[in-house]
Write an enzyme that holds these catalytic residues in place. Sequence first.
Site, PDB file in Angstrom:
ATOM      1  N   HIS A  33       0.823  -1.206   0.000  1.00  0.00           N
ATOM      2  CA  HIS A  33       0.000   0.000   0.000  1.00  0.00           C
ATOM      3  C   HIS A  33       0.858   1.258   0.000  1.00  0.00           C
ATOM      4  CE1 HIS A  33       0.725   0.859   4.316  1.00  0.00           C
ATOM      5  NE2 HIS A  33       0.588  -0.433   4.528  1.00  0.00           N
ATOM      6  N   CYS A  74       3.197  -4.957   6.698  1.00  0.00           N
ATOM      7  CA  CYS A  74       2.805  -4.564   5.345  1.00  0.00           C
ATOM      8  C   CYS A  74       3.992  -3.960   4.601  1.00  0.00           C
ATOM      9  CB  CYS A  74       1.657  -3.566   5.394  1.00  0.00           C
ATOM     10  SG  CYS A  74       0.071  -4.309   5.857  1.00  0.00           S
TER      11      CYS A  74
END
Length: 327
Positions: free
Chosen positions: A191, A207
């Site tokens: 992301h 992440c």
Amino acid sequence: MMRNTKTIYLAAAMAATLAVSAGATAEAAQFPLAPNAEAVGALGTYTTKRSDTLLDVARRYDLGYTQLIAANRGVSAWAPGAGRRITLPSFYILPYAPHDGIVVNLAEQRLFYYPPGGQTVETFPVGIGMNLKMTPRGTTQVVWKEPNPTWIPTASERAEDPDLPGEVPPGPDDPLGDFALHLGWPDYLIHGTNLPDGIGRNVSHGCIRLYPEDIATLFHAVSVGTPVRVVDQPVEAGWIGNELYLEVHPDQQQTKTLDLDRTFKPAPPPQLAAFVVAVAGNQLYRVDWPAVRRAGLERNGIPVRITRPPHRAPSSIAPQADARPEH
């Protein structure tokens, strides 16, 4: 991908160091990719202005923070000063993995995207887990593309900070940025970010983060079903023509120390000599072992040549087991 050839394609500028003017704007890091290529890119230079920080330079040239600091040891990240010549380490040995879809090398803090057709590769710096074990290794795929994602803190994030909100909607406060690629691993995403200074650092809960402009490019390029491979390769090697190059990255502790002190205590990676022996193959007699040791101690992430010309006799033999770098 089999590394049994000595064929490589570098950007056209590889023959000479690329001089970058102070006002230049970096283009996307996309390179032509020849069959069996093992490296792409070229080193560059940049002369700083008084107002520059190395974080500004890193983002301008699509580099990670640690990547740039490691290549410019001892330079102040916040006040490098005017007129300082900075190395731009935009020269990459490709991770040992299939040239297909997305490949992330945690040790390198970098993502490589191989679009369908196999003719190009794009590469972007990333922020990864605070602890390398936080980001899974292995193979998964993109299962869902979400523009304007809403951030919902995970259980581990809430345990660390009970005062976190239940969710953060899209906008400038959203840690996920403007785009998210959901993976087959639940709770793990590729992301964007609202804190770009964290790119090229170990900052997340697992992440993989990209600069806002990079995640926009990647998001629109990939399709659902794109394979994603996450590897951890602190030592990489590749042939450029008839020469072997070695690329060694700082380990996690050295990365943390580098962030604070702009340097770290030299410590070669484990089994460095054994790795070189394996990749050199029948060209082992050409290996420049002092160059190998220097690369292992410096760990600046820049590929360096470690073979001598074929017609020259080696100045030293391969180290024996008890003469390999201590770990």
